[in-house]
Motif scaffolding. Sequence first.
Motif, PDB file in Angstrom:
ATOM      1  N   THR A 158       0.857  -1.182   0.000  1.00 17.55           N
ATOM      2  CA  THR A 158       0.000   0.000   0.000  1.00 17.55           C
ATOM      3  C   THR A 158       0.896   1.236   0.000  1.00 17.55           C
ATOM      4  OG1 THR A 158      -1.673  -1.204   1.251  1.00 17.55           O
ATOM      5  CG2 THR A 158      -1.864   1.201   1.217  1.00 17.55           C
ATOM      6  N   LYS A 198       1.236   5.595  -0.605  1.00 17.37           N
ATOM      7  CA  LYS A 198       0.606   6.907  -0.708  1.00 17.37           C
ATOM      8  C   LYS A 198       1.374   7.725  -1.742  1.00 17.37           C
ATOM      9  CE  LYS A 198      -0.547  10.952   2.104  1.00 17.37           C
ATOM     10  NZ  LYS A 198      -0.662  11.454   3.498  1.00 17.37           N
ATOM     11  N   VAL A 221      -4.511  -0.965  -7.827  1.00 19.27           N
ATOM     12  CA  VAL A 221      -5.758  -0.224  -7.622  1.00 19.27           C
ATOM     13  C   VAL A 221      -5.368   1.181  -7.174  1.00 19.27           C
ATOM     14  CG1 VAL A 221      -7.934  -0.130  -6.350  1.00 19.27           C
ATOM     15  CG2 VAL A 221      -6.929  -2.351  -6.881  1.00 19.27           C
ATOM     16  N   ILE A 268      -6.921   4.585  -5.520  1.00 20.83           N
ATOM     17  CA  ILE A 268      -8.074   5.204  -4.872  1.00 20.83           C
ATOM     18  C   ILE A 268      -7.736   6.688  -4.727  1.00 20.83           C
ATOM     19  CG2 ILE A 268      -9.553   5.280  -2.825  1.00 20.83           C
ATOM     20  CD1 ILE A 268      -7.486   2.222  -3.424  1.00 20.83           C
ATOM     21  N   PHE A 269      -8.576   7.529  -5.306  1.00 17.22           N
ATOM     22  CA  PHE A 269      -8.311   8.964  -5.301  1.00 17.22           C
ATOM     23  C   PHE A 269      -8.913   9.585  -4.049  1.00 17.22           C
ATOM     24  CE2 PHE A 269      -7.614   7.445  -9.473  1.00 17.22           C
ATOM     25  CZ  PHE A 269      -6.467   8.115  -9.852  1.00 17.22           C
ATOM     26  N   VAL A 270      -8.032  10.001  -3.125  1.00 15.10           N
ATOM     27  CA  VAL A 270      -8.484  10.497  -1.828  1.00 15.10           C
ATOM     28  C   VAL A 270      -8.809  11.988  -1.904  1.00 15.10           C
ATOM     29  CG1 VAL A 270      -7.896  10.742   0.619  1.00 15.10           C
ATOM     30  CG2 VAL A 270      -7.183   8.692  -0.630  1.00 15.10           C
ATOM     31  N   TYR A 284      -3.804  13.320  -4.089  1.00 18.60           N
ATOM     32  CA  TYR A 284      -3.384  12.382  -3.051  1.00 18.60           C
ATOM     33  C   TYR A 284      -4.078  11.069  -3.375  1.00 18.60           C
ATOM     34  CZ  TYR A 284      -4.159  10.439   1.752  1.00 18.60           C
ATOM     35  OH  TYR A 284      -4.307   9.647   2.861  1.00 18.60           O
ATOM     36  N   ILE A 323      -4.051   6.701  -3.003  1.00 21.34           N
ATOM     37  CA  ILE A 323      -3.552   5.462  -2.401  1.00 21.34           C
ATOM     38  C   ILE A 323      -3.452   4.429  -3.521  1.00 21.34           C
ATOM     39  CG2 ILE A 323      -4.015   3.565  -0.790  1.00 21.34           C
ATOM     40  CD1 ILE A 323      -3.307   6.095   0.707  1.00 21.34           C
ATOM     41  N   ILE A 364      -2.594   0.504  -4.385  1.00 21.04           N
ATOM     42  CA  ILE A 364      -2.407  -0.815  -3.788  1.00 21.04           C
ATOM     43  C   ILE A 364      -1.906  -1.754  -4.872  1.00 21.04           C
ATOM     44  CG2 ILE A 364      -3.562  -2.743  -2.625  1.00 21.04           C
ATOM     45  CD1 ILE A 364      -5.410  -0.560  -1.406  1.00 21.04           C
TER      46      ILE A 364
END
Lengths: 437, 437
Positions: A352, A354, A374, A376-378, A416, A418, A420
């Motif tokens: 994982t 950042k 994957v 993930i758009f934070v 930002y 994440i 994976i």
Amino acid sequence: MNIILLSGGSGKRLWPLSNDIRSKQFIKIFKNKAGQYESMLQRMYGSIKRIDSEANVTVATSRMQVPSIKNQIGNDVSISVEPCRRDTFPAVVLACAYLKYVCNVDDDESVIVCPVDPYVGDEYFVALKKLDGLVKEDRANLMLMGMEPTYPSAKYGYIMTKTRDDVSDVLSFKEKPDEKTAAEYIERGALWNGGIFAFRLGYMMKKAHEEITFDDYADLYQKYDTLKKISFDYAVAEKEPSIAVMRFSGEWKDLGTWNTLTEAMEENTVGDVMLADNCENVHVINNLGMPIFLMGIKNEVVSACPDGIIVSDKVQSSYIKPYIDKIDKEIRVADKHWGNFLILDSDDMGTTIKLSMKAGESISYHSHELRDEVWIFVSGTGRTVVDGITQRVHTGEVVTIQAGCRHSLEAITDLYVIEIQLGKDVHAEDIKRYSDE
Amino acid sequence: MNIILLSGGSGKRLWPLSNDIRSKQFIKIFKNKAGQYESMLQRMYGSIKRIDSEANVTVATSRMQVPSIKNQIGNDVSISVEPCRRDTFPAVVLACAYLKYVCNVDDDESVIVCPVDPYVGDEYFVALKKLDGLVKEDRANLMLMGMEPTYPSAKYGYIMTKTRDDVSDVLSFKEKPDEKTAAEYIERGALWNGGIFAFRLGYMMKKAHEEITFDDYADLYQKYDTLKKISFDYAVAEKEPSIAVMRFSGEWKDLGTWNTLTEAMEENTVGDVMLADNCENVHVINNLGMPIFLMGIKNEVVSACPDGIIVSDKVQSSYIKPYIDKIDKEIRVADKHWGNFLILDSDDMGTTIKLSMKAGESISYHSHELRDEVWIFVSGTGRTVVDGITQRVHTGEVVTIQAGCRHSLEAITDLYVIEIQLGKDVHAEDIKRYSDE
């Protein structure tokens, strides 16, 4: 003023903040007037620009450092990239060729070469201007700046001078001596050799052509890996009869160990740190997202970042290198030209990460053989291209990328994300790029 | 043998490994024969079961500790849960009522009450059996076990005895004295009060009914918060005329500070730690995924986990509490009955959490008002229910949960999930549960 800042020296003496790819000049521990932490590079570059806004600064460095340099002082800085390490003479020649052939600097113009990583005050830059003036006056073919020694150090080379005048002809160069010999040198008015040279560009191009056959910058760059490893001192300075040195007695520190680095810190702590009242002479640098508490500790340095934690007696901190050489861990945090990444967690089944991307920057088209990813758009807004399909992404969006699938990511605003990485054989080398960064 | 293990005492003296919700008995630093680290709880429970496989053990504790207890010694353990803290007398009465009314233990049977957190050897459990035998022989209504003092400690209460025999009638109890007084007590044959009592269940139920009006366990549980806070010593032991104490001189340590805890460690380090040769008398416990290196350090303890890092002089480590009380940080790692969670990263815009679930366990139906969540399944197989729709999930699957949407998660095999909480107002209290865990 043309200044070539030599940004070299990866190393582990300031582990965990420095390592094989992250050099000490990128460590942010100096508080500037705005209260923000800046690195030696940012401090040096910023001071030059503040004192001479017209200064033409070129950073001479290796490919590996380019992302950190752009990340810290912006994309506009002029960088002469060494394709491989070949010691200081080839590096200076390459940077001079860059000035001449890429930046069209005239042969008559003066050039100052100096390392990026000493800790200096404003008077250092005033002295550089004076040195520049001495070149323009043709005081000598090669001008040096030498540091007035403050103790008989065995860590530096020495410059022996003809007189004790502010500017003197150079008699000879001495390798790092033992302390007793150093004291004798100092008695005779010797100066520390800080690696600061100034000359007219044409002079250096002549010296270069005497040693290396090349047509222009591109040609030199292309054959760079065939050049002999040789230091600037050995190739040029020690052979030059018309050579003089200017004395400098202002602040100049080589912050190469935790002990010396912490001496230059304005405050005893950086980051989330609590010191009990019974602590004495301790410095703590905490780049982690958790608090560090010290109780009853004296004469120590503690430094923590996602790559590791050191707790060392200050004096002993000069001797850490052989131990750190044994630590062979994946680097978990690094600057990239597009921002930076931080590995939050990794085990056999997945990793994982950042990603913090700067607005306008991109991670170019690439794919991985062995892992799915994957994203993930934070926060922020971006644009992905996955197997040719462009998609605008924002907070909450999830993008899945199968192994083998080409993908790229552009930050429209600061992003930002994440990431994976899924798979048993996740490693950094599993990447195939489809266009140059 | 019926044993009630009192598992109390949250605290910060072993910060960062212990804190307000994580008590010291859950810290895993004792290497068992299989080379795995176990906690005081696991060590105590495992030893009892090994020495008397028929022992009926009940853990008396607060609601907050239940997940850690189940996580560490399994779901089958008998737990008497205090609805709120009411000191040791109500806690013992509640656990005894649990034995009588829930476990159907006979009034004639003997019960031993002892704390879960001393560090003891096998001879301690042999002594407990002997204590149990003394109750069955009706040596006294209330039997104690007292520790032979090894120094005039001011940390413990003392039991004054009539004789110096192995088993003696008790004369009186003394509060924690100063060291001089402690030395006088020891001169007179006094013992440390380790909080170990044994009695017949019927005796304790009689004492309970003299003080508290209740019908059965459920009734007592329901009115527990109305009970007076009173210690077992004060309510029972100090008033009981038929009371005797058995001397114990085996290993018994109260590991309440880093200094004492590290004394019981088999090796100087736990986790990824490198000590330079010039370190002396240091202990390092590293629960982080990065290396810790110590250079030239003496007489110190270093302990690191995702909640923080302490570097302390060993002797000074007894005095950390007032400092730690000032640290007010979100707890980043915690055991749950279903496994554990670790907050990998959190900022204004989102929080990234690693969930490790044990096969067969579930996170029950719940929803959040303010945050969206994304689950990425890194390894294992599970089952999600999102707004009534059941879905089987495995490696690589992504499940998105909008704010307000009810969801649950069941681990079919061991599951490793990354959960990303999205939203500006992410906090632990934003949860609405739809069924009891």
